[in-house]
Design a protein around this motif. Structure first.
Motif, mmCIF file in Angstrom:
data_model
loop_
_atom_site.group_PDB
_atom_site.id
_atom_site.type_symbol
_atom_site.label_atom_id
_atom_site.label_comp_id
_atom_site.label_asym_id
_atom_site.label_seq_id
_atom_site.Cartn_x
_atom_site.Cartn_y
_atom_site.Cartn_z
ATOM 1 N N LEU A 19 0.836 -1.198 0.000
ATOM 2 C CA LEU A 19 0.000 0.000 0.000
ATOM 3 C C LEU A 19 0.874 1.253 0.000
ATOM 4 C CD1 LEU A 19 -2.621 -1.086 2.705
ATOM 5 C CD2 LEU A 19 -2.783 -1.358 0.221
ATOM 6 N N PHE A 20 0.238 2.416 -0.093
ATOM 7 C CA PHE A 20 0.934 3.689 0.026
ATOM 8 C C PHE A 20 -0.050 4.723 0.556
ATOM 9 C CE2 PHE A 20 -0.216 2.729 -4.318
ATOM 10 C CZ PHE A 20 -0.878 3.856 -4.783
ATOM 11 N N PRO A 21 0.445 5.754 1.240
ATOM 12 C CA PRO A 21 -0.454 6.675 1.930
ATOM 13 C C PRO A 21 -1.498 7.348 1.045
ATOM 14 C CG PRO A 21 1.759 6.925 2.779
ATOM 15 C CD PRO A 21 1.863 6.011 1.592
ATOM 16 N N ALA A 48 13.495 8.431 0.799
ATOM 17 C CA ALA A 48 13.276 6.997 0.626
ATOM 18 C C ALA A 48 12.655 6.347 1.858
ATOM 19 C CB ALA A 48 14.592 6.300 0.291
ATOM 20 N N MET A 49 12.547 7.071 2.956
ATOM 21 C CA MET A 49 12.052 6.462 4.191
ATOM 22 C C MET A 49 10.562 6.160 4.117
ATOM 23 S SD MET A 49 14.054 8.545 7.213
ATOM 24 C CE MET A 49 15.719 8.046 7.666
ATOM 25 N N LEU A 50 10.198 4.981 4.598
ATOM 26 C CA LEU A 50 8.811 4.571 4.763
ATOM 27 C C LEU A 50 8.553 4.363 6.247
ATOM 28 C CD1 LEU A 50 8.496 1.847 1.960
ATOM 29 C CD2 LEU A 50 7.815 4.248 1.826
ATOM 30 N N PRO A 139 13.565 5.609 10.590
ATOM 31 C CA PRO A 139 12.554 6.437 9.915
ATOM 32 C C PRO A 139 12.128 7.624 10.775
ATOM 33 C CG PRO A 139 12.039 4.115 9.653
ATOM 34 C CD PRO A 139 13.157 4.198 10.662
ATOM 35 N N THR A 140 12.398 8.824 10.277
ATOM 36 C CA THR A 140 12.120 10.044 11.024
ATOM 37 C C THR A 140 11.504 11.076 10.099
ATOM 38 O OG1 THR A 140 14.015 9.622 12.484
ATOM 39 C CG2 THR A 140 13.145 11.865 12.437
ATOM 40 N N PHE A 141 10.364 11.621 10.506
ATOM 41 C CA PHE A 141 9.634 12.635 9.745
ATOM 42 C C PHE A 141 9.539 13.879 10.620
ATOM 43 C CE2 PHE A 141 8.719 8.842 7.579
ATOM 44 C CZ PHE A 141 8.001 9.062 6.416
ATOM 45 N N SER A 142 9.788 15.044 10.034
ATOM 46 C CA SER A 142 9.726 16.277 10.821
ATOM 47 C C SER A 142 9.497 17.464 9.898
ATOM 48 C CB SER A 142 11.025 16.462 11.613
ATOM 49 O OG SER A 142 12.045 16.975 10.781
ATOM 50 N N PHE A 177 1.022 6.079 8.739
ATOM 51 C CA PHE A 177 1.547 5.496 7.508
ATOM 52 C C PHE A 177 2.098 6.632 6.665
ATOM 53 C CE2 PHE A 177 0.298 2.903 3.488
ATOM 54 C CZ PHE A 177 1.586 2.394 3.401
ATOM 55 N N GLY A 178 3.423 6.625 6.448
ATOM 56 C CA GLY A 178 4.035 7.758 5.776
ATOM 57 C C GLY A 178 5.083 7.391 4.758
ATOM 58 N N ASP A 179 5.191 8.240 3.737
ATOM 59 C CA ASP A 179 6.278 8.185 2.773
ATOM 60 C C ASP A 179 6.576 9.611 2.338
ATOM 61 O OD1 ASP A 179 4.306 8.892 0.917
ATOM 62 O OD2 ASP A 179 4.307 6.968 -0.123
ATOM 63 N N ARG A 180 7.270 9.801 1.230
ATOM 64 C CA ARG A 180 7.662 11.145 0.813
ATOM 65 C C ARG A 180 6.463 12.021 0.460
ATOM 66 N NH1 ARG A 180 11.388 10.169 -4.234
ATOM 67 N NH2 ARG A 180 11.923 8.326 -3.020
ATOM 68 N N ASP A 181 5.293 11.442 0.268
ATOM 69 C CA ASP A 181 4.102 12.214 -0.071
ATOM 70 C C ASP A 181 3.305 12.676 1.144
ATOM 71 O OD1 ASP A 181 4.558 12.072 -2.804
ATOM 72 O OD2 ASP A 181 3.396 10.229 -3.042
#
Length: 228
Positions: A19-21, A48-50, A139-142, A177-181
């Motif tokens: 799947l994807f977000p 590239a992080m998921l 995996p780190t999102f900020s 659930f995260g990716d580059r989008d």
């Protein structure tokens, strides 16, 4: 093939593989869950992080910069260490609250979270120690990198509580659930429904993709499949 899982490890692996977000967000829109993405400026520090895991929300607040790095109970950074040590396998540290005057996350926190089996960190604010986090591939999102320390500027005051980030309420145990989008929030109470619908939509999009590659027009594809 249907999506089937018996534990969170299997679930998060299936999400990242199949799947994807964006498609998950589409199906949540269709069932009335239409405010489920975190703000668009919360991005992966490596495109590239998921990330897939259950939210452990952590709430911070600003403190007076003239104070020491110790709160009234004598704990540096408030309850940050307690919250960090409470992370469980396949959970995501979801930090929010306070101002943008300091970073909420760094390399040593990433090392501890990784050792505990956490799935990643999501900050409604800044991280620091980018090189160190990238080196261990956590995996780190900020909202971006900022070296200024939390120190006397902020402290954790609570964790495992519901929080509001943008238009989204995130409860402990909801799926992130995260990716580059971007990062979507799947309410735990409806995750089976959402993920089953997302899997159906992914298979439908694969059919449409093949049809367009074979020359079918966009309008015809939408009339035939209801997907674009």
């Amino acid at each position: 093939m249907d999506l089937r899982w018996t534990n969170d490890a299997e679930l998060t692996d299936l999400m990242k593989e199949h799947l994807f977000p964006a498609v998950v967000g589409d199906v949540m829109d269709a069932i009335g869950l239409d405010h489920q993405f975190l703000p668009a400026d919360v991005r992966p520090i490596d495109p590239a992080m998921l990330l897939a895991g259950r939210a452990m929300p952590v709430l911070s607040r600003d403190v007076n910069r003239s104070r020491t790095k110790t709160d009234a109970a004598g704990q540096p950074f408030g309850l940050l260490m307690d919250a960090l040590d409470d992370l469980r396998p396949h959970e995501v540290y979801l930090g929010t609250g306070g101002s943008l005057d300091y970073a909420l996350w760094g390399e040593l926190m990433s090392l501890r979270a990784q050792r505990l089996g956490a799935a990643g960190a999501v900050l409604n604010g800044y991280h620091r120690d980018t090189s160190g986090i990238l080196e261990i591939d956590f995996p780190t999102f900020s909202k971006g990198a900022y070296a200024q320390d939390q120190g006397a500027r902020g402290q954790v005051i609570a964790w495992r509580i519901p929080v509001m980030i943008g238009q989204v309420e995130v409860k402990p145990g909801d799926l992130l659930f995260g990716d580059r989008d971007g990062i979507c929030v799947i309410p735990q109470a409806r995750e089976r429904e959402v993920l089953d619908l997302a899997w159906d939509k992914v298979r439908g999009e694969n059919t449409v993709r093949n049809a367009i590659r074979d020359g079918m027009g966009a309008a015809e594809a939408f009339r035939k499949y209801g997907i674009l």
